[in-house]
Scaffold this active site. Structure first.
Site, PDB file in Angstrom:
ATOM      1  N   SER A  37      15.662  22.784  12.155  1.00  0.00           N
ATOM      2  CA  SER A  37      16.301  21.749  12.973  1.00  0.00           C
ATOM      3  C   SER A  37      16.402  20.423  12.233  1.00  0.00           C
ATOM      4  O   SER A  37      17.116  19.515  12.663  1.00  0.00           O
ATOM      5  CB  SER A  37      15.519  21.552  14.274  1.00  0.00           C
ATOM      6  OG  SER A  37      14.184  21.149  14.008  1.00  0.00           O
ATOM      7  N   CYS A  38      15.693  20.309  11.104  1.00  0.00           N
ATOM      8  CA  CYS A  38      15.770  19.085  10.293  1.00  0.00           C
ATOM      9  C   CYS A  38      17.154  18.949   9.658  1.00  0.00           C
ATOM     10  O   CYS A  38      17.917  19.909   9.570  1.00  0.00           O
ATOM     11  CB  CYS A  38      14.712  19.104   9.197  1.00  0.00           C
ATOM     12  SG  CYS A  38      13.009  19.024   9.782  1.00  0.00           S
ATOM     13  N   ILE A  39      17.443  17.737   9.196  1.00  0.00           N
ATOM     14  CA  ILE A  39      18.715  17.455   8.525  1.00  0.00           C
ATOM     15  C   ILE A  39      18.434  16.944   7.121  1.00  0.00           C
ATOM     16  O   ILE A  39      17.575  16.077   6.917  1.00  0.00           O
ATOM     17  CB  ILE A  39      19.531  16.382   9.275  1.00  0.00           C
ATOM     18  CG1 ILE A  39      19.786  16.800  10.727  1.00  0.00           C
ATOM     19  CG2 ILE A  39      20.841  16.084   8.545  1.00  0.00           C
ATOM     20  CD1 ILE A  39      20.953  17.703  10.941  1.00  0.00           C
ATOM     21  N   GLY A  55      20.169  20.971  11.038  1.00  0.00           N
ATOM     22  CA  GLY A  55      20.302  20.875  12.485  1.00  0.00           C
ATOM     23  C   GLY A  55      20.476  22.199  13.193  1.00  0.00           C
ATOM     24  O   GLY A  55      21.201  22.296  14.192  1.00  0.00           O
TER      25      GLY A  55
END
Length: 220
Positions: free
Chosen positions: A92-94, A153
């Site tokens: 989910s990190c960018i 994401g």
């Protein structure tokens, strides 16, 4: 860490090569989907050009050597000049990339959460982008030449419907809103889905290489 990191291109494609003791050990090639020699890397002029460079020979192709590599961990950003930038294991990190190709100055952030931090924590999208942008300018990047690319994401809780759990979507929105507010042009993005990503940035031509955990590779 590789001994040499090479970027090689011709009219048809381009590739990043990681080397150790003058031997090619890993590559990321824009022609990987259509290459007839991807299993053996034989009869490829891009590979031949990289090998020639390592042996001190000239090549008709464009061969550039990078000055090392930097990798940003979760909640970090890294800045360098003429270096390969990486963020690994994005869910989910960018991974947010800012670059000024005219100077070779570039930065990459591993954003964990949307919004801003009152204490300056780089794990928040707005804080990471603002701080990285200012640090790049102090390093010599030209404010009006800085552009952005980002990826990540993913929806890691794919069976959950609550908006609060859609952290990947919220991260992507926060990153884009911050870039727009800063008037930083967004040249490419690859967000969403349910698959993890690794992101690599080549400052020579501004390519963002996105490698999915399922194996697919994008050059953006």
């Amino acid at each position: 860490m590789s001994d040499d990191i090479l970027f090689v291109s011709n009219g048809n494609g381009k590739a990043i090569f990681l080397t150790s003791r003058a031997v090619l050990v890993k590559s990321f090639c824009s022609l990987s989907k259509t290459c007839s020699f991807k299993d053996s890397c034989q009869s490829c002029e891009i590979v031949d050009a990289a090998k020639s460079y390592l042996m001190g020979k000239k090549s008709d192709l464009n061969v550039k050597s990078l000055d090392g590599e930097l990798s940003a961990g979760i909640g970090e950003y890294k800045i360098g000049k003429n270096v390969l930038l990486k963020v690994m294991g994005l869910g989910s990190c960018i991974g947010v990339i800012l670059s000024d190709v005219s100077t070779g100055i570039c930065g990459i952030a591993h954003v964990l959460l949307p919004g801003a931090s009152n204490s300056g924590e780089a794990k928040y999208a707005e804080t990471a982008i603002e701080n990285m942008f200012e640090d790049m300018i102090r390093m010599g990047a030209r404010k009006n030449r800085i552009t952005a690319k980002f990826a990540g994401g993913a929806q890691v809780f794919k069976h959950m419907s609550l908006d609060i759990l859609k952290i990947g979507d919220r991260n992507a929105i926060s990153v884009e809103e911050t870039l727009v507010k800063r008037n930083i042009p967004i040249l490419a993005k690859d967000v969403g889905g349910e698959v993890g990503r690794n992101v690599i940035f080549n400052p020579v031509d501004g390519s963002m290489i996105v490698k999915y955990t399922k194996g697919e590779v994008l050059w953006l």
